[in-house]
Every structure is written in structure tokens, then in C-alpha cells.
Design a protein around this motif. Structure first.
Motif, PDB file in Angstrom:
ATOM      1  N   ASP A 229       0.808  -1.224   0.000  1.00  0.00           N
ATOM      2  CA  ASP A 229       0.000   0.000   0.000  1.00  0.00           C
ATOM      3  C   ASP A 229       0.840   1.272   0.000  1.00  0.00           C
ATOM      4  N   LEU A 230       2.141   1.166  -0.125  1.00  0.00           N
ATOM      5  CA  LEU A 230       3.005   2.351  -0.109  1.00  0.00           C
ATOM      6  C   LEU A 230       2.790   3.213  -1.356  1.00  0.00           C
ATOM      7  N   ASP A 231       2.690   4.513  -1.157  1.00  0.00           N
ATOM      8  CA  ASP A 231       2.627   5.415  -2.309  1.00  0.00           C
ATOM      9  C   ASP A 231       4.040   5.887  -2.655  1.00  0.00           C
ATOM     10  N   TYR A 232       4.143   6.725  -3.684  1.00  0.00           N
ATOM     11  CA  TYR A 232       5.472   7.099  -4.170  1.00  0.00           C
ATOM     12  C   TYR A 232       6.275   7.861  -3.124  1.00  0.00           C
ATOM     13  N   LEU A 233       5.613   8.723  -2.314  1.00  0.00           N
ATOM     14  CA  LEU A 233       6.331   9.533  -1.334  1.00  0.00           C
ATOM     15  C   LEU A 233       6.824   8.668  -0.173  1.00  0.00           C
ATOM     16  N   GLN A 234       5.987   7.765   0.273  1.00  0.00           N
ATOM     17  CA  GLN A 234       6.408   6.835   1.327  1.00  0.00           C
ATOM     18  C   GLN A 234       7.520   5.920   0.817  1.00  0.00           C
ATOM     19  N   ALA A 235       7.386   5.460  -0.406  1.00  0.00           N
ATOM     20  CA  ALA A 235       8.398   4.588  -0.998  1.00  0.00           C
ATOM     21  C   ALA A 235       9.733   5.305  -1.112  1.00  0.00           C
ATOM     22  N   ALA A 236       9.704   6.585  -1.471  1.00  0.00           N
ATOM     23  CA  ALA A 236      10.942   7.351  -1.590  1.00  0.00           C
ATOM     24  C   ALA A 236      11.643   7.477  -0.244  1.00  0.00           C
ATOM     25  N   THR A 237      10.854   7.634   0.823  1.00  0.00           N
ATOM     26  CA  THR A 237      11.430   7.723   2.169  1.00  0.00           C
ATOM     27  C   THR A 237      12.159   6.435   2.525  1.00  0.00           C
ATOM     28  N   ILE A 238      11.510   5.308   2.290  1.00  0.00           N
ATOM     29  CA  ILE A 238      12.112   4.021   2.638  1.00  0.00           C
ATOM     30  C   ILE A 238      13.314   3.719   1.759  1.00  0.00           C
ATOM     31  N   ALA A 239      13.202   3.982   0.461  1.00  0.00           N
ATOM     32  CA  ALA A 239      14.309   3.698  -0.460  1.00  0.00           C
ATOM     33  C   ALA A 239      15.551   4.494  -0.105  1.00  0.00           C
ATOM     34  N   GLY A 240      15.373   5.667   0.464  1.00  0.00           N
ATOM     35  CA  GLY A 240      16.518   6.500   0.800  1.00  0.00           C
ATOM     36  C   GLY A 240      17.266   6.053   2.034  1.00  0.00           C
ATOM     37  N   ILE A 241      16.640   5.226   2.828  1.00  0.00           N
ATOM     38  CA  ILE A 241      17.224   4.865   4.126  1.00  0.00           C
ATOM     39  C   ILE A 241      18.396   3.901   3.985  1.00  0.00           C
ATOM     40  N   THR A 242      18.316   2.988   3.049  1.00  0.00           N
ATOM     41  CA  THR A 242      19.242   1.853   3.028  1.00  0.00           C
ATOM     42  C   THR A 242      20.700   2.253   2.852  1.00  0.00           C
ATOM     43  N   ARG A 243      20.999   3.434   2.281  1.00  0.00           N
ATOM     44  CA  ARG A 243      22.396   3.846   2.137  1.00  0.00           C
ATOM     45  C   ARG A 243      23.069   3.987   3.498  1.00  0.00           C
ATOM     46  N   SER A 244      22.335   4.489   4.504  1.00  0.00           N
ATOM     47  CA  SER A 244      22.869   4.621   5.861  1.00  0.00           C
ATOM     48  C   SER A 244      21.690   4.502   6.821  1.00  0.00           C
ATOM     49  N   PRO A 245      21.345   3.283   7.230  1.00  0.00           N
ATOM     50  CA  PRO A 245      20.109   3.030   7.973  1.00  0.00           C
ATOM     51  C   PRO A 245      19.936   3.843   9.247  1.00  0.00           C
ATOM     52  N   SER A 246      21.009   4.132   9.951  1.00  0.00           N
ATOM     53  CA  SER A 246      20.876   4.933  11.175  1.00  0.00           C
ATOM     54  C   SER A 246      20.764   6.415  10.855  1.00  0.00           C
ATOM     55  N   ALA A 247      21.606   6.869   9.948  1.00  0.00           N
ATOM     56  CA  ALA A 247      21.621   8.299   9.635  1.00  0.00           C
ATOM     57  C   ALA A 247      20.327   8.756   8.993  1.00  0.00           C
ATOM     58  N   TYR A 248      19.701   7.907   8.168  1.00  0.00           N
ATOM     59  CA  TYR A 248      18.508   8.323   7.427  1.00  0.00           C
ATOM     60  C   TYR A 248      17.210   7.755   8.002  1.00  0.00           C
ATOM     61  N   ASP A 249      17.272   7.273   9.232  1.00  0.00           N
ATOM     62  CA  ASP A 249      16.048   6.803   9.904  1.00  0.00           C
ATOM     63  C   ASP A 249      15.159   8.015  10.173  1.00  0.00           C
ATOM     64  N   PRO A 250      13.964   8.077   9.585  1.00  0.00           N
ATOM     65  CA  PRO A 250      13.137   9.285   9.703  1.00  0.00           C
ATOM     66  C   PRO A 250      12.612   9.542  11.120  1.00  0.00           C
ATOM     67  N   THR A 251      12.578   8.511  11.968  1.00  0.00           N
ATOM     68  CA  THR A 251      12.116   8.728  13.333  1.00  0.00           C
ATOM     69  C   THR A 251      13.227   9.274  14.221  1.00  0.00           C
ATOM     70  N   ARG A 252      14.493   9.096  13.793  1.00  0.00           N
ATOM     71  CA  ARG A 252      15.621   9.581  14.578  1.00  0.00           C
ATOM     72  C   ARG A 252      16.242  10.854  13.997  1.00  0.00           C
ATOM     73  N   ASN A 253      16.331  10.899  12.696  1.00  0.00           N
ATOM     74  CA  ASN A 253      16.949  12.053  12.022  1.00  0.00           C
ATOM     75  C   ASN A 253      16.042  12.524  10.889  1.00  0.00           C
ATOM     76  N   PRO A 254      14.924  13.161  11.217  1.00  0.00           N
ATOM     77  CA  PRO A 254      13.959  13.531  10.170  1.00  0.00           C
ATOM     78  C   PRO A 254      14.518  14.487   9.118  1.00  0.00           C
TER      79      PRO A 254
END
Length: 810
Positions: A236-261
Motif C-alpha cells: 500500500d506504499l505510495d510514491y512519497l512513502q516509498a521514496a522515504t524508505i528507499a533513501g534509508i538503506t544507504r545509511s540506515p541509522s543516519a537516514y532513519d526518519p524517526t531519529r533524524n527527520p
């Protein structure tokens, strides 16, 4: 896969490593992995220069088998409510069809835009990255999605190594892509990637990558990420949610939206730009998405990791949840070693469906907390377990403390489960007091006695020699026994049960096989909570062996279920990651006692509301219920165990630390000189059962057979004329109790002999009845002589001055 380089491996320097790397890319692109593998050794012989080394290409593995991914497990209540999750890696594996197209495109666009166009390696990209890295301080990777998938597979395989030192080294080797060693690892990844693409399709590799890659702190795979960040599924992910998740994998801690929005939003926008570049979103979608604060898109889900979180779903359920995990960690049904069972729980992707009824659990929590509030200064604990008769399903489990597994838990907080055995996270149990008496009553009935037979409740001193215990040695000695309630004198067993008379039950025990009392209890699942063997001693008749409340609830359930005993069960069904059902601990329901015995015990326990629990109101709607109060010798532990046709519930109240008398204490704001089972435990039982039974049909217990109630009619021996001692021996041998009347009577028998009995000799009455001896005081003496009547002149005896009267002539 081993993390060590084979000892026989030939070594090459940095220049050779780069040469190997380029040669492999060229050959793999033109001729496939086999020719690359043949070509590399020739290239490798061109020089030998430096101490920094990597393994020769021909020593590299040519194949990799995707390991089974670690998936988190779920525990559910009976109605499907999620109680808790367990994992080493927070991952939920789903097929590609269950991942939205937007999610697939976002990852491809930002990580490997030519994924469906090139092979396992991207030659232009790798050459460009190689040149840049050699000419600058950059460290570009240029890995394809297939290579990234391979890297994650290597990491996952390394994490399965049992030795912690070897595991850490293997993980570090799989992750480190810097320097010359990094080229060697890239070379290994590239070779494995080519092989992998010969075995799997592009879609299969993409599916694997989207399930294995890390998308946040301890968060793996897009399904878990979608649930965590947006409380939805990956499909059920839309394009904006998908973009958020896809961006995380390069640095999972640094780009975690709940920790470093802020960082996550910037990275998301990079992904949006890549999606716009590839034509997967419109300019309008890009502009709108970029302008949307990432915080406005998040809807962080409740992870509910471990049992501490279960209370958030169903208040009070954390202890039950912990009990379920203890079963899985200990029962061989889930693996032949503890390590395998723990791994199955934390990595097996299990779906564990339990018996817990959230509504009943709420009533149980209200009952225990209402009895003694959590954190009460008295420190008195309350625990309640309820099972369903005939199935063994545990419907509720509660106690008046806060579940807290920390080592420094404050007062009122604990991880110790008062309801269960020590082996399952519980305490070492509590003495059940008089709630153990029904098992003596059960053996009484088994051996042919009846409820209306008479026993003695008079306090006295008992000798060990009075008891028949062929299974053990009791030794010598005597012990006194007092009554807490009821007695003294003779009484029916029915009255002894109603009033819980200690000496009456000890008197019954002297007439029974003591070993069989305990064997009968064990056949109904009764066992010590600490795992030790039951102590078969006379004092055990009044409840000195420590047991768990859950054990007592399950045992009494057999009296409700027409004699069918079921082991208490908490798990209804377990499915593995593929939806296959696993074997679960079985209730083992069996006919432990005859229906007649169960009905007779239930009948005997139904008068508790007129006896020790007379202060407690009966259940509403005329619902039949039976039960037994329990209080230990100095009021240390108190109980009520009772049942209806649908529920069997045990309530314990006491100090969990041990044998601490509840004397002169203020408990829950009420001063109590002494605490008995009828004071706190029985009212809590009533509060819970009345609420939990709402909507259930009112079902009566079956009537017991008359023989078990009224007993066997036997003839009273004729003992008139015997000495009281001989008469007593004769009557006792016939199964009667004997007492002597206060008054003696005249009879034709000598003084001191038995003149008569009540009931009389030759009559028929219930075996075990009391026969009263009436003692003779000898024949009745002749009445004293009486003087003749006087005449009117006052002369006694007649005329003539007392001379004999001559009778008239005939």
C-alpha cells in the motif's frame, strides 16, 4: 560461509587486485563467469609487489545459496489481537507481488537505474567508480542491486555463525568495502552476482533484496519498514512513502526518519529526483512530495517487541505472554535444544495463536487489582488463573503487579509469574492449605465411603502409626492438630467439607491409603511448582506442598468436566513462515476420574457458600458454583479455588516472598487481624467469575449417585449385654463410630454392660454412622413394701389390735 582465507591461497598486491577486478568485469561482461574464472589466474601472475594482500580469484567461491532470512514472530490473543513480537532482526518476508510498484521503482531508480538492462555487474559504472577512486579520495561503489543483494546475503550468512568472534570478523569482512581489501571483496561479490543471475530472475533478485536490506535501526525489509514508519503494508506504499524508505538503506541509522527527520527528508528528496529523472513520477508529484515535511507523512506503528509491550494491547497480559514464550523455549515440540527453540522464536517468523480471552483478562485484572491494589504498602500479592473445563484452555492470567524484567525492578514490579511453575518463569509455588482437601475427599469416595458418613472433628494428637502409607516410610512420632474452623465432635463428611474441619479430614486420612490421596491429586495434574516430588506426609492432607494457582485451576476443572482432566494449554496453533502448522503442546484431555466421582466432589464442594465462604454472595442468575477456601496454618497464604460448568478459577493471596503471616495488617486500606481464604481470595473469585460468566448459559452440575451421598446401608451388630469395650470393638470393626450416652438405664443386663444401642442392633443404617451405647445400671430394684391402710380410728392394720384377721368362711 567461512570468513577465513584458505591457507593455500596465492596472494596479490594492490595493483594486481585492481587488474583482477577490471579483467573480471570485462570478461564477465563478454564471456560469462566461467571464462572470467579461467582468465583471472593468467592476469594474476603479472607481478608480486606489496604486503597488502587479497585472495586469488580462483580461491573465491563461485556460488552462494541464499540463507533463510531471519523473520520476526508474533503472539496473538484468541481474538487475533497482537500481543507482542519477537525478533533478532525486525523483518517480515513478503513476495514481490505484495510490494507496491512505487516501492520497487524507488529502489531501482536511486540504487541501480539500469537494473533491468545490464547483467550482474554494471561495466560502465564499475570502470567509472574505479577510475574516480584511483584519482581522488572518493570511495564509490557502483555496485548493482544484484551485488548489493549478494553483500547482504554474505552478511546474513555471517550472522548465522555460532562462534561470536568468528561471527564478528565475518560480518566486518562482508561489510567493509574500503581500500585494497575492498576491491577483493567487490571481486568476490561480482563473481557471486554473475552466478546468482544465472540461477535467479531479475524479479527474484529484486524480491530478495527488498526483503533482506536494512531500512532503519534494527529494521529489515520493506514490509517491516512500511509497518514501522507508516503503519501500512508494503503493497500500500505510495510514491512519497516509498521514496522515504528507499533513501534509508544507504545509511540506515543516519537516514532513519524517526531519529533524524531532517537528514531523512533530504535523502528522500534525492530519491524523488531520481524517480522524476526516470519518468516514474510527474513534475507535479515531485514538487508536491518535496514540499511535504517528512513528519507529516509518518504514522509510526507500535512495534510491541517482547512481552513488556503486551500490556499495551491487552492490559495485564504480559505475564501470560511471558508464559507462552517460556513454553516455546522449553518444550521439545519446538526444537531439540534450547538454542534452536530460542532461535525459532526470534528468527522463525512464527505466528503463535493463544487461548487468552482479552475480555476475561480485563475482568481478571480488575478482580486482582480490586482485591489488593498494585503497589499496596502491605506488599500482599494476588494472582488469578482461569481455565476452561474440558479443554484446558487458559482464558485469563493476572496478578496485581507490573511486569518488569529489569534487574532493578522497584516494589510492585516483577517478572516473576505467581500463577505458574518455577520452570516457566514463576515462583516456587505456595502451600494450598485447605484447597487440597478435595483430593482427600476424592480418595474417600474412591474407597467406597460416602458424604454422609460420620467422622470425628475433635482436635487431638495423631500418631504416625495410624496412617497407611505403603509407598513411603513415615517413621515414628506424634503430632497435634488444631481446627481453624468447625469442630469438635462427630460430623458428616459433607459438613466437614462445608466447614473445612482439619481434624475431620485427618480422621478420614487415617482410614485411607495416604499414598493414594496424593496419587489421585497427581492424576489431576497436581505437582509441586518447584519441580520436586510431592511430600507424602499426613500434614500434606491439609495442603503443605507448594503449588501454582494454574495447577489448582486445572485440577478443579476436572470436577466440573465430569472427570475429564486436561493439561492447561496456552497455545492453540503455531504457523511457521510458510503457513505450515507446527506441533504444539497437547492438552492431553483424558477421563481421569469417573463422572460419578466428579459429580459427588462437585456436590460436596457446592455447600461452601453455607460454610467457610458464607460471607461471599452466590453468583447471580442462580448460576451453580462449587469451590473450596484455603488458609495455611498461620494465615501466610490464602486461597479460593472454584468452578462453574464453564470456568475453573484459582485465586491466591499472600506474601510472595514466603511464609509471612498476614496478621494485624492493613491490606488495601482495611485492617485485618487475621486473613482467611474467605476474606480476599473468595470475593475476588466471585467478582471475576460473575463478570466473566455474563452471556454464558446457566448450567447445573449433574446429580451425584445416592450411594456416594448417603452411603451403603449396613446392619448394626447386636451388642447388648457386652462390655462397652467389646461392644466398641465390634461396632468399630463394622465401620461405625461409637459414643456413650450420658445417662445409664435399668435393664436386665448387669450394671456396666451395654443395655442397648441407638440405632438399635439389627437395624440398618449408613456405614460410618455414630452408634450410641446405652449403659446398663442393672435390673430395676423391687419397689419397697407399703404399710396397710389405717381405719377411721387410726388403728393400723385392721381390728382386734392387730390380731390376724380370720377370713370369712367360704
Amino acid at each position: 560461509m567461512s570468513s577465513r582465507r584458505p591457507a593455500s591461497a596465492r596472494q596479490v598486491n594492490a595493483l594486481q587486485a585492481i587488474g583482477l577486478f577490471v579483467a573480471f568485469v570485462l570478461v564477465a561482461t563478454i564471456g560469462g563467469v566461467l571464462s572470467a574464472g579461467l582468465f583471472m589466474p593468467a592476469v594474476a601472475t603479472t607481478s608480486a609487489l606489496t604486503d597488502t594482500t587479497v585472495g586469488m580469484f580462483d580461491d573465491l567461491p563461485a556460488d552462494i545459496e541464499p540463507p533463510q532470512l531471519s523473520e520476526k514472530s508474533f503472539i496473538y490473543a484468541a481474538d487475533g489481537t497482537l500481543l507482542a513480537t519477537f525478533y533478532n532482526q525486525n523483518r517480515i518476508v513478503v513476495p514481490l507481488s505484495e510490494i507496491s510498484k512505487d516501492m520497487q521503482k524507488a529502489v531501482i531508480d536511486v540504487e541501480d537505474r539500469r537494473y533491468y538492462e545490464h547483467g550482474a555487474v554494471d561495466l560502465p559504472g564499475m570502470v567509472r567508480a574505479l577510475a574516480t577512486n584511483q584519482l581522488t579520495d572518493s570511495n564509490q561503489g557502483a555496485s548493482t542491486l544484484t551485488q548489493q543483494y549478494v553483500k547482504n546475503l554474505l552478511i546474513q550468512a555471517a550472522e548465522q555463525i555460532e562462534d561470536p568472534v568468528a561471527r564478528a570478523a565475518a560480518i566486518n569482512e562482508a561489510r567493509d568495502a574500503s581500500g585494497v581489501e575492498g576491491y577483493g571483496r567487490k571481486l568476490r561479490e561480482a563473481k557471486l552476482a554473475v552466478t546468482l543471475e544465472q540461477k535467479l530472475s531479475k524479479d527474484e533478485i529484486l524480491q530478495g533484496y527488498l526483503n533482506i536490506a536494512q531500512f532503519g535501526t534494527a529494521l529489515y525489509g520493506v514490509e517491516a519498514a512500511a509497518r514501522q514508519y507508516f503503519s501500512i503494508s508494503a503493497k500500500d506504499l505510495d510514491y512519497l512513502q516509498a521514496a522515504t524508505i528507499a533513501g534509508i538503506t544507504r545509511s540506515p541509522s543516519a537516514y532513519d526518519p524517526t531519529r533524524n527527520p531532517d537528514k531523512a527528508q533530504a535523502r528522500r528528496n534525492v530519491v524523488l529526483a531520481a524517480m522524476l529523472r526516470e519518468g516514474d513520477i510527474t513534475q507535479a508529484e515531485y514538487d508536491k512530495g518535496k514540499a511535504t515535511p517528512i513528519a507529516d507523512t509518518l504514522k509510526v506503528g507500535q512495534d510491541r517487541r517482547n512481552c513488556s509491550a503486551a500490556d499495551d494491547a491487552v492490559p495485564g497480559s504480559s505475564y501470560f505472554c511471558d508464559y507462552v514464550t517460556q513454553i516455546i523455549r522449553q518444550d521439545p515440540a519446538f526444537g531439540d535444544t534450547a538454542a534452536k527453540r530460542d532461535k525459532l522464536l526470534n528468527e522463525g517468523g512464527l505466528k503463535i495463536y493463544t487461548t487468552l480471552d482479552p475480555t476475561m483478562e480485563a475482568y481478571a485484572v480488575a478482580a486482582v487489582n480490586g482485591a489488593v491494589a498494585p503497589g499496596d504498602p502491605s506488599g500482599v500479592g494476588v494472582a488469578l488463573s482461569t481455565v476452561e473445563p474440558g479443554t484446558g484452555k487458559i482464558k485469563a492470567m493476572a496478578q496485581n503487579t507490573v511486569y518488569d524484567p529489569s534487574t532493578d525492578a522497584p516494589p510492585g514490579h516483577t517478572s516473576v509469574n505467581y500463577n505458574t511453575d518455577y520452570a516457566y518463569g514463576g515462583s516456587r509455588g505456595f502451600p494450598p492449605g485447605s484447597t487440597f482437601k478435595p483430593f482427600t475427599l476424592l480418595e474417600w469416595l474412591k474407597e467406597g465411603h460416602a458424604l454422609k458418613e460420620v467422622v470425628s472433628g475433635t482436635p487431638r494428637k495423631y500418631s504416625m502409626s495410624e496412617f497407611n502409607a505403603p509407598c513411603t516410610g513415615l517413621g515414628n512420632g506424634t503430632f497435634p492438630l488444631a481446627n481453624s474452623e468447625g469442630g469438635p465432635g462427630y460430623m458428616t463428611v459433607l459438613d466437614a467439607t462445608r466447614n473445612s474441619v482439619n481434624n475431620a479430614f485427618m480422621d478420614m486420612a487415617t482410614k485411607l491409603d495416604l499414598c493414594k490421596i496424593f496419587t489421585g491429586a497427581e492424576e489431576l495434574g497436581v505437582h509441586r511448582a518447584d519441580g520436586a516430588d510431592m511430600r507424602i506426609v499426613p500434614s500434606g492432607v491439609i495442603g503443605t506442598n507448594e503449588v501454582a494457582p494454574l495447577t489448582m485451576a486445572a485440577a478443579f476443572a476436572a470436577f466440573s468436566a465430569d472427570g475429564v482432566f486436561c493439561n492447561p494449554v496456552a497455545i492453540e496453533k503455531v504457523e511457521d513462515r510458510d503457513g505450515n502448522e507446527l506441533a504444539v503442546p497437547d492438552a492431553g484431555c483424558r477421563q481421569a476420574i469417573t463422572p460419578d466421582l466428579a459429580h459427588a466432589v462437585a456436590y460436596g464442594l457446592s455447600f461452601v457458600w453455607d460454610g467457610t465462604a458464607k460471607k461471599v454472595k452466590r453468583l447471580p442468575d442462580g448460576r451453580p458454583a462449587s469451590g473450596k477456601t484455603g488458609t495455611t496454618s498461620a494465615n501466610e497464604h490464602t486461597w479460593f479455588v472454584g468452578f462453574t460448568k464453564q470456568l475453573s478459577t484459582a485465586v491466591w493471596v499472600g506474601h510472595p516472598q514466603g511464609m509471612i503471616p498476614m496478621h494485624n495488617e492493613t491490606i488495601n486500606g482495611i485492617y485485618r487481624r487475621y486473613v482467611y481464604g474467605s476474606d480476599i481470595a473468595a470475593p475476588a473469585w466471585r467478582v471475576f467469575t460473575a463478570a466473566a460468566s455474563q452471556g454464558m448459559p446457566v448450567v447445573k452440575f449433574a446429580a451425584p449417585p445416592s450411594s456416594m451421598v448417603n452411603g451403603v446401608q449396613v446392619t448394626v451388630p447386636r451388642v447388648a449385654g457386652m462390655s462397652p469395650r467389646s461392644a466398641t470393638q465390634t461396632l468399630t470393626a463394622a465401620g461405625f463410630h461409637v459414643k456413650t450416652a450420658d445417662k445409664t438405664v435399668y435393664s436386665s443386663y448387669p450394671s456396666g454392660a451395654v443395655a442397648d444401642t441407638s440405632p438399635g442392633g439389627g437395624s440398618r443404617t449408613v456405614r460410618g454412622s455414630v452408634i450410641t451405647l446405652v449403659i446398663s445400671k442393672g435390673p430395676e430394684p423391687a419397689p419397697p413394701p407399703t404399710d396397710p391402710p389405717k381405719d377411721n380410728n387410726g388403728h393400723g392394720g385392721g381390728n382386734n389390735g392387730g390380731l390376724p384377721i380370720t377370713p370369712p368362711a367360704p
